[in-house]
Design a protein around this motif. Structure first.
Motif, mmCIF file in Angstrom:
data_model
loop_
_atom_site.group_PDB
_atom_site.id
_atom_site.type_symbol
_atom_site.label_atom_id
_atom_site.label_comp_id
_atom_site.label_asym_id
_atom_site.label_seq_id
_atom_site.Cartn_x
_atom_site.Cartn_y
_atom_site.Cartn_z
ATOM 1 N N LEU A 168 0.830 -1.204 0.000
ATOM 2 C CA LEU A 168 0.000 0.000 0.000
ATOM 3 C C LEU A 168 0.869 1.261 0.000
ATOM 4 O O LEU A 168 0.540 2.260 -0.651
ATOM 5 N N PHE A 169 1.983 1.198 0.729
ATOM 6 C CA PHE A 169 2.913 2.335 0.746
ATOM 7 C C PHE A 169 3.515 2.555 -0.639
ATOM 8 O O PHE A 169 3.603 3.695 -1.122
ATOM 9 N N LEU A 170 3.930 1.473 -1.295
ATOM 10 C CA LEU A 170 4.494 1.580 -2.636
ATOM 11 C C LEU A 170 3.461 2.114 -3.625
ATOM 12 O O LEU A 170 3.777 2.941 -4.486
ATOM 13 N N LEU A 171 2.227 1.634 -3.484
ATOM 14 C CA LEU A 171 1.161 2.092 -4.373
ATOM 15 C C LEU A 171 0.882 3.580 -4.163
ATOM 16 O O LEU A 171 0.747 4.342 -5.131
ATOM 17 N N GLY A 172 0.827 3.993 -2.910
ATOM 18 C CA GLY A 172 0.604 5.399 -2.616
ATOM 19 C C GLY A 172 1.730 6.278 -3.114
ATOM 20 O O GLY A 172 1.504 7.365 -3.662
ATOM 21 N N THR A 173 2.969 5.791 -2.960
ATOM 22 C CA THR A 173 4.129 6.541 -3.429
ATOM 23 C C THR A 173 4.106 6.692 -4.943
ATOM 24 O O THR A 173 4.404 7.759 -5.490
ATOM 25 N N SER A 174 3.728 5.603 -5.637
ATOM 26 C CA SER A 174 3.696 5.652 -7.101
ATOM 27 C C SER A 174 2.631 6.605 -7.620
ATOM 28 O O SER A 174 2.759 7.179 -8.696
ATOM 29 N N LEU A 175 1.549 6.790 -6.844
ATOM 30 C CA LEU A 175 0.460 7.657 -7.281
ATOM 31 C C LEU A 175 0.662 9.123 -6.887
ATOM 32 O O LEU A 175 0.211 10.027 -7.582
ATOM 33 N N VAL A 176 1.364 9.349 -5.759
ATOM 34 C CA VAL A 176 1.462 10.705 -5.212
ATOM 35 C C VAL A 176 2.837 11.330 -5.437
ATOM 36 O O VAL A 176 2.947 12.453 -5.942
ATOM 37 N N VAL A 177 3.890 10.600 -5.087
ATOM 38 C CA VAL A 177 5.234 11.170 -5.102
ATOM 39 C C VAL A 177 5.845 11.127 -6.489
ATOM 40 O O VAL A 177 6.319 12.134 -7.015
ATOM 41 N N LEU A 182 2.165 3.140 -15.788
ATOM 42 C CA LEU A 182 1.295 1.960 -15.791
ATOM 43 C C LEU A 182 2.019 0.743 -15.230
ATOM 44 O O LEU A 182 1.433 -0.048 -14.499
ATOM 45 N N SER A 183 3.305 0.604 -15.561
ATOM 46 C CA SER A 183 4.064 -0.567 -15.115
ATOM 47 C C SER A 183 4.177 -0.602 -13.590
ATOM 48 O O SER A 183 3.998 -1.659 -12.971
ATOM 49 N N THR A 184 4.458 0.549 -12.969
ATOM 50 C CA THR A 184 4.566 0.597 -11.508
ATOM 51 C C THR A 184 3.215 0.312 -10.865
ATOM 52 O O THR A 184 3.127 -0.404 -9.860
ATOM 53 N N PHE A 185 2.164 0.855 -11.434
ATOM 54 C CA PHE A 185 0.819 0.642 -10.900
ATOM 55 C C PHE A 185 0.443 -0.837 -10.958
ATOM 56 O O PHE A 185 -0.063 -1.412 -9.983
ATOM 57 N N LEU A 186 0.695 -1.483 -12.102
ATOM 58 C CA LEU A 186 0.396 -2.911 -12.245
ATOM 59 C C LEU A 186 1.247 -3.753 -11.312
ATOM 60 O O LEU A 186 0.792 -4.775 -10.779
ATOM 61 N N LEU A 187 2.484 -3.338 -11.122
ATOM 62 C CA LEU A 187 3.380 -4.048 -10.221
ATOM 63 C C LEU A 187 2.827 -4.047 -8.804
ATOM 64 O O LEU A 187 2.781 -5.095 -8.137
ATOM 65 N N CYS A 188 2.411 -2.883 -8.323
ATOM 66 C CA CYS A 188 1.851 -2.777 -6.979
ATOM 67 C C CYS A 188 0.572 -3.594 -6.843
ATOM 68 O O CYS A 188 0.354 -4.264 -5.824
ATOM 69 N N LEU A 189 -0.271 -3.553 -7.868
ATOM 70 C CA LEU A 189 -1.506 -4.338 -7.849
ATOM 71 C C LEU A 189 -1.201 -5.834 -7.803
ATOM 72 O O LEU A 189 -1.868 -6.598 -7.100
ATOM 73 N N PHE A 190 -0.193 -6.248 -8.563
ATOM 74 C CA PHE A 190 0.180 -7.661 -8.569
ATOM 75 C C PHE A 190 0.631 -8.102 -7.178
ATOM 76 O O PHE A 190 0.222 -9.168 -6.689
ATOM 77 N N LEU A 191 1.469 -7.303 -6.529
ATOM 78 C CA LEU A 191 1.961 -7.650 -5.194
ATOM 79 C C LEU A 191 0.809 -7.692 -4.184
ATOM 80 O O LEU A 191 0.760 -8.575 -3.323
ATOM 81 N N LEU A 192 -0.112 -6.746 -4.295
ATOM 82 C CA LEU A 192 -1.282 -6.765 -3.419
ATOM 83 C C LEU A 192 -2.119 -8.019 -3.649
ATOM 84 O O LEU A 192 -2.588 -8.660 -2.697
ATOM 85 N N PHE A 193 -2.297 -8.383 -4.909
ATOM 86 C CA PHE A 193 -3.072 -9.577 -5.255
ATOM 87 C C PHE A 193 -2.406 -10.835 -4.702
ATOM 88 O O PHE A 193 -3.079 -11.715 -4.151
ATOM 89 N N GLU A 194 -1.084 -10.921 -4.830
ATOM 90 C CA GLU A 194 -0.364 -12.090 -4.333
ATOM 91 C C GLU A 194 -0.470 -12.205 -2.812
ATOM 92 O O GLU A 194 -0.623 -13.305 -2.269
#
Length: 292
Positions: A168-177, A182-194
């Motif tokens: 969640l921290f990585l996802l928030g960082t990728s969206l805000v900071v 798209l690649s970073t967003f999908l990466l974070c989603l994949f890790l959350l899904f796993e």
């Protein structure tokens, strides 16, 4: 043919990877994606080869655009040293790749532009896989470290909690900071899904840990740890105090102050063989002592 089937891993491709392959054809980035996939596969091959040395049961290797996962039944059931070697075999492959790339560019096998791209992806994947997030290698190493400090169930659960928070921290960082990609967003989603899947199968993983101990009762662990529990506790509550790498003596404390002793195997026997799931450890302690 049978020998090769046993030696060569079964490789599966994640649906997201197939989507990226299609995109790469239309965007002219197939060479970059091919380099990325080669590095990922070489990384997973390190895990696979080391796991074969210890005769692990391996189902398949799943490849996706940012990494891969070796699907095995052995995590949490093998000695810590063995699991550390299997986990570290993947990152070690990147060091091998550095050497191969340097030799290849020096001998003119690859161009300097391909070399630069290769080194960038190799370094990125190497560092990324060491992040303390499941199912990455860094997350698995953190889980192993936790399991040396806390009971297995607690360490396993806490490693998932930590991974979910980190995702969640990585996802928030990728969206805000950082600028959105798209690649970073999908990466974070994949890790959350796993990690969501890991949480859903937490009971199965813990049961597998216990069952493995029950099946290997004729090869007892050298170190012994004592556990003190109240007589009204269930077997599952007793099992939640089990450490990996230790056998356990259970001291059952009854309401009248008396204490009875059960060993780890007796508890596992009542659970897996006799199927006394709902009995308290106190009741089973009385049965165990009366039948001996």
């Amino acid at each position: 043919m049978t020998m090769w089937n046993n030696l060569l891993p079964k490789v599966h491709f994640h649906p997201i990877l197939l989507l990226f392959l299609l995109i790469s054809f239309f965007t002219g980035t197939f060479m970059q994606l091919a380099i990325l996939l080669f590095i990922v596969f070489f990384h997973e091959l390190g895990h696979y080869i080391m796991a074969l040395q210890f005769k692990w049961r391996i189902k398949k290797i799943m490849l996706w655009v940012f990494g891969g996962v070796m699907d095995t039944e052995e995590h949490g059931t093998r000695p810590v040293r063995e699991e550390v070697l299997v986990i570290c075999a993947g990152p070690f492959q990147h060091i091998v790749l550095y050497v191969i790339a340097l030799v290849a560019v020096d001998t003119g096998v690859i161009s300097s532009s391909i070399f630069d791209t290769f080194m960038y992806y190799n370094t990125t994947i190497f560092i990324f896989n060491l992040l303390p997030v499941l199912p990455l290698d860094g997350g698995k190493l953190l889980q192993l470290l936790m399991s040396t400090k806390w009971p297995y169930k607690m360490a396993y659960y806490r490693s998932i909690y930590f991974s979910l928070i980190a995702c969640l921290f990585l996802l928030g960082t990728s969206l805000v900071v950082q600028p959105f990609t798209l690649s970073t967003f999908l990466l974070c989603l994949f890790l959350l899904f796993e990690n969501k899947n890991e949480w859903k199968k937490r009971y199965y993983v813990f049961t597998r840990f216990l069952l493995k101990r029950f099946e290997t009762r004729h090869n007892p662990i050298g170190r012994t740890r004592s556990i003190r529990v109240k007589a009204e506790k269930s077997l599952l509550e007793v099992f939640s105090h089990f450490y990996r790498g230790w056998s356990h003596n259970i001291h059952i404390i009854y309401p009248n102050g008396s204490i009875k002793l059960m060993n780890e195997y007796d508890c596992l026997y009542w659970y897996f063989e006799a199927k006394r799931y709902k009995d308290t450890v106190g009741d089973l302690g009385d049965l165990t002592n009366n039948t001996k």
